[in-house]
Design a protein around this motif. Structure first.
Motif, short mmCIF file in Angstrom:
data_model
loop_
_atom_site.label_atom_id
_atom_site.label_comp_id
_atom_site.label_asym_id
_atom_site.label_seq_id
_atom_site.Cartn_x
_atom_site.Cartn_y
_atom_site.Cartn_z
N HIS A 73 0.83 -1.21 0.00
CA HIS A 73 0.00 0.00 0.00
C HIS A 73 0.87 1.26 0.00
CE1 HIS A 73 -3.18 2.83 1.26
NE2 HIS A 73 -4.05 1.92 0.89
N THR A 120 1.14 4.05 -2.96
CA THR A 120 0.87 5.44 -2.59
C THR A 120 2.00 6.36 -3.06
OG1 THR A 120 -0.43 4.76 -0.67
CG2 THR A 120 0.42 7.01 -0.67
N ILE A 155 -5.93 4.62 -1.26
CA ILE A 155 -4.67 5.31 -1.57
C ILE A 155 -4.94 6.78 -1.83
CG2 ILE A 155 -2.83 5.47 -3.30
CD1 ILE A 155 -3.13 2.35 -3.54
N ARG A 205 -5.53 8.40 1.44
CA ARG A 205 -4.26 8.52 2.18
C ARG A 205 -3.48 9.74 1.69
NH1 ARG A 205 0.11 3.52 2.89
NH2 ARG A 205 1.69 4.69 4.09
N THR A 246 -1.92 -6.03 2.01
CA THR A 246 -2.56 -4.75 2.35
C THR A 246 -3.40 -4.85 3.62
OG1 THR A 246 -4.58 -5.17 1.05
CG2 THR A 246 -2.72 -4.13 -0.09
#
Length: 258
Positions: free
Chosen positions: A67, A71, A93, A96, A177
């Protein structure tokens, strides 16, 4: 990352956008949505490592998990405020990034974000247990079948051998993840994080999606300052693929709010 397959659908050069796909798919499905948006944005995307035409994921120094790696790739596409769109893990993502750098976001469209930490779910815990049991037994194909029976509406056994092999490789990425999506290892839900996103946010879900999707959307919407909700009738989790025109229409509504 080398071996990353990038995608681009040309549109308004003054309206950059980035779209992030779900697990066990590729960025290709944004093509139908880009066509329906008809140049409203200059849309970029990429195939996540281990997906589509990109190379398999090989962890680099400083990449603690998949992840985080994706990202960082997504963030490398951002050089000015843009419209950010994500589906499923791609939506987590996108969220985030928006929490980390709200000033980089012009609008945020989240299609079925699977941030389970926002709304813990017993059914999802059971799925994870079945997947882990299959992996522990060395049956990655059974783990992929369990995952896709809920989130992909696919019968893995009916797919060609090459497609089955790709899904078997990818199921390990799905499991990787888990700590981010279920325990929020990336601290996306930290105090003040969602509240700092002042761009317009749209949460899109499918009417026939697992109930946890609605619970996650409820939890996120309660904290976002400028948020809209939309549900696509007759759609499930894969709605960008099954209902691209409806999804594009909703994205367009959110673009107009920015």
């Amino acid at each position: 990352m080398s071996g990353l397959h990038k995608r681009h659908w040309a549109g308004d050069p003054d309206r950059p956008a980035l779209a992030l796909h779900c697990m066990m798919a590729s960025g290709s499905y944004w093509g139908s949505i880009a066509a329906a948006l008809d140049g409203a944005v200059d849309l970029q995307g990429f195939d996540m490592p281990g997906h589509g035409r990109s190379d398999d994921w090989a962890p680099q120094d400083g990449d603690p998990d998949y992840h985080t790696a994706v990202t960082r790739i997504a963030a490398s596409f951002i050089d000015r405020p843009l419209d950010l769109i994500g589906h499923s893990i791609g939506a987590t993502i996108a969220l985030r990034i928006a929490v980390a750098a709200p000033e980089a976001i012009r609008s945020l469209t989240l299609i079925e974000p699977v941030l389970f930490a926002a709304a813990p779910d017993a059914a999802e815990d059971d799925l994870n247990a079945r997947m882990q049991a299959a992996l522990d037994a060395g049956d990655d194909l059974a783990a992929a079948q369990a995952f896709l029976s809920v989130w992909g509406n696919q019968d893995v056994a009916a797919l060609p051998p090459a497609a089955q092999a790709a899904l078997v490789r990818q199921i390990r990425l799905v499991v990787d993840t888990g700590p981010t999506l279920h325990q929020d290892r990336a601290n996306i839900l930290r105090d003040g994080g969602l509240e700092a996103i002042d761009a317009p946010v749209l949460l899109i879900s499918g009417q026939d999606s697992p109930p946890v999707i609605g619970a996650i959307a409820d939890a996120l919407a309660a904290r976002l300052p400028d948020v809209g909700r939309a549900q696509v009738p007759g759609a499930g989790h894969m709605l960008p693929i099954t209902h691209p025109d409806q999804v594009a229409g909703l994205i367009a509504v959110n673009l107009e709010r920015a």
